[in-house]
Design a protein around this motif. Structure first.
Motif, short mmCIF file in Angstrom:
data_model
loop_
_atom_site.label_atom_id
_atom_site.label_comp_id
_atom_site.label_asym_id
_atom_site.label_seq_id
_atom_site.Cartn_x
_atom_site.Cartn_y
_atom_site.Cartn_z
N ILE A 5 40.88 63.19 -95.79
CA ILE A 5 41.64 61.96 -95.52
C ILE A 5 41.77 61.68 -94.02
CG2 ILE A 5 42.97 62.24 -97.64
CD1 ILE A 5 45.35 63.07 -95.77
N ARG A 6 41.02 62.38 -93.20
CA ARG A 6 41.18 62.30 -91.75
C ARG A 6 40.97 60.88 -91.20
NH1 ARG A 6 36.26 63.84 -93.07
NH2 ARG A 6 34.43 63.27 -91.80
N ASN A 7 40.15 60.07 -91.88
CA ASN A 7 39.88 58.72 -91.41
C ASN A 7 40.80 57.67 -92.04
OD1 ASN A 7 37.72 59.59 -89.76
ND2 ASN A 7 36.33 59.57 -91.53
N GLU A 8 41.69 58.09 -92.92
CA GLU A 8 42.57 57.15 -93.63
C GLU A 8 44.02 57.31 -93.23
OE1 GLU A 8 41.62 57.61 -97.86
OE2 GLU A 8 39.75 58.50 -97.16
N LEU A 9 44.44 58.53 -93.01
CA LEU A 9 45.79 58.81 -92.55
C LEU A 9 45.70 59.60 -91.24
CD1 LEU A 9 47.42 59.96 -95.92
CD2 LEU A 9 47.70 57.74 -94.83
N SER A 10 46.69 59.44 -90.39
CA SER A 10 46.68 60.12 -89.10
C SER A 10 47.14 61.57 -89.25
CB SER A 10 47.60 59.37 -88.13
OG SER A 10 47.77 60.12 -86.94
#
Length: 488
Positions: free
Chosen positions: A410-415
């Protein structure tokens, strides 16, 4: 205005309902575990733990992925009774079919394969757990955000369960009576909620039902369930098979029981948030989904770190009087397993609240399968050397891997930096609390009263530090309490 009021009422009341039940679930073992540990002894606890680990594999296949899948699908259909009725009966019928198949396989396993007389009797009794799977429709009420119905039923049966244990279980020879009672009470609890069913769904039109239309979707949630069940039950199975010691299993079971019991408080918000996030996602409200997720992460840090460090701090004072003599390893096993609380809390938010509700179960599956493989390898290495300590360490390593993999997904969706930056106030407060608890542990003798003093002191230290650091979550809670007091 009506929708806004209903929404606010739903979140607040459902969270209160769910936390209230989790607290009751927390209190129940605190009442019964000291009694059972002394009456049934480590060998009796270990025998039940081992046989239940075997039953868990069949329960896993019987349940498929219907609980989380059903919760999610019902959440999507909160406003459509006709579609909800059809979907409910299709999922429930699929569940019944899978239970029948698995029950047949389970009876073959129990009767055809060699087991000691005690284990065979335990396995036969525990077949009731499989039947309970088909009768469990709590997912319908979770999807509808009607948590009051579930909590009300569970409270009654928890009280009955406590009374049964103290009345019926009087000696080590009552192990079978204890297991039979626990199994049947779970079944009756599940059946009791069916009386509410007509309020939310209608009678099915059997000709229109297509239960197998949900099979593929449930299987996508079933695979991570397989992996999760395998590596949670595998610890106990491998511990028994490698060490040949029911006593080591008894140690592990008691420590695991405490950590899982406290874990319910960490994951309690997830049960409430899943249908809410699912509904926001179905309405394409991406910003609301992210806001809800960050709130969940903050809650995990707030309660997860407090319980983790608190449990580590009180373990040596708490365990001896709680479990009695013969459980010398348990305090140190509790310390190891306490580290699971924030770790599993994070993976619960990512995996269940986010990936499942956004229909990306494949990512959850991959992360859990990687963790299960790591758990098996670590068990093979560590149990031979460290016995129950090895099993506990293997669990921690596998959960760290699962959470790390999910964070990568999820690194590109949530910080990711934002997720961890939410923790710093809670981490500082928890570490300070732990230092105070360790100082108290050195000076205080083992007793119930001293453990209670440590718990109250730890709570005060943690909360005061958060107030001094102006933590918004704590201040919001204080404001809410003040407003309620003023109203009355």
């Amino acid at each position: 205005m009506k929708n806004k009021t209903q929404k606010n009422k739903s979140i607040k009341l459902n969270y209160i309902y769910n936390v209230s039940y989790q607290i009751l679930t927390l209190i129940t073992p605190l009442i019964t575990a000291p009694y059972l540990s002394r009456v049934l002894k480590a060998d009796g606890i270990g025998a039940y733990s081992y046989t239940y680990s075997l039953v868990s594999y069949f329960i896993m296949f019987a349940a498929l992925g219907t609980v989380n899948y059903g919760n999610r699908e019902i959440a999507y259909l909160q406003k459509d009774r006709a579609k909800r009725t059809k979907t409910f009966w299709e999922i429930e019928l699929l569940s019944v079919i899978s239970v029948i198949v698995c029950l047949c396989a389970y009876m073959v396993f129990t009767l055809a394969f060699p087991h000691s007389p005690l284990k065979k009797h335990l396995l036969l009794i525990e077949a009731v757990y499989l039947i309970s799977v088909a009768s469990d429709i709590s997912w319908l009420f979770q999807g509808l955000e009607e948590f009051g119905k579930i909590v009300g039923r569970n409270v009654i049966f928890k009280i009955i369960n406590i009374a049964f244990i103290f009345i019926a279980v009087r000696s080590e020879s009552d192990l079978l009576i204890y297991v039979a009672g626990v199994c049947l009470l779970e079944l009756f609890a599940n059946i009791s909620i069916w009386f509410y069913l007509p309020q939310y769904v209608d009678r099915p039109n059997l000709k229109e039902l297509k239960p197998f239309s949900h099979l593929r979707a449930t299987l996508t949630l079933f695979v991570p369930t397989i992996a999760t069940t395998i590596y949670t039950a595998l610890d106990k199975t491998m511990l028994n098979n490698i060490t040949g010691s029911m006593t080591e299993n008894g140690y592990y079971e008691q420590a695991n029981k405490i950590s899982k019991m406290v874990l319910m408080l960490v994951t309690s918000l997830g049960t409430v948030m899943l249908p809410r996030i699912g509904r926001a996602f179905s309405e394409n409200k991406k910003d609301e989904v992210k806001a809800l997720l960050y709130k969940s992460f903050q809650f995990v840090w707030f309660i997860g770190l407090a319980l983790c460090f608190g449990l580590i701090g009180i373990a040596r004072n708490f365990s001896p009087w709680f479990f009695g003599p013969g459980y010398e390893k348990v305090p140190y096993l509790i310390m190891i397993m306490a580290t699971l609380l924030p770790i599993i809390g994070l993976s619960n938010v990512i995996g269940i609240q986010y990936l499942v509700t956004t229909k990306r179960e494949s990512l959850l599956t991959r992360s859990v399968c990687i963790g299960a493989a790591a758990n098996f390898v670590m068990n093979m290495i560590l149990i031979h050397q460290l016995y129950s300590y090895g099993a506990a360490i293997a669990s921690v390593i596998s959960e760290v891997i699962i959470t790390a993999v999910q964070l990568y997904f999820i690194r590109n969706e949530l910080s990711i930096p934002k997720i961890f930056s939410l923790s710093w106030k809670y981490l500082i407060s928890a570490v300070c609390m732990l230092i105070v608890l360790f100082l108290m542990d050195v000076r205080l003798s083992v007793s119930f009263m001293h453990t209670m003093i440590m718990i109250v002191t730890g709570f005060i230290v943690y909360m005061v530090l958060l107030v001094l650091m102006r933590d918004e979550m704590v201040l919001e809670g204080i404001r809410l309490i003040k407003s309620r007091i003023k109203r009355h």
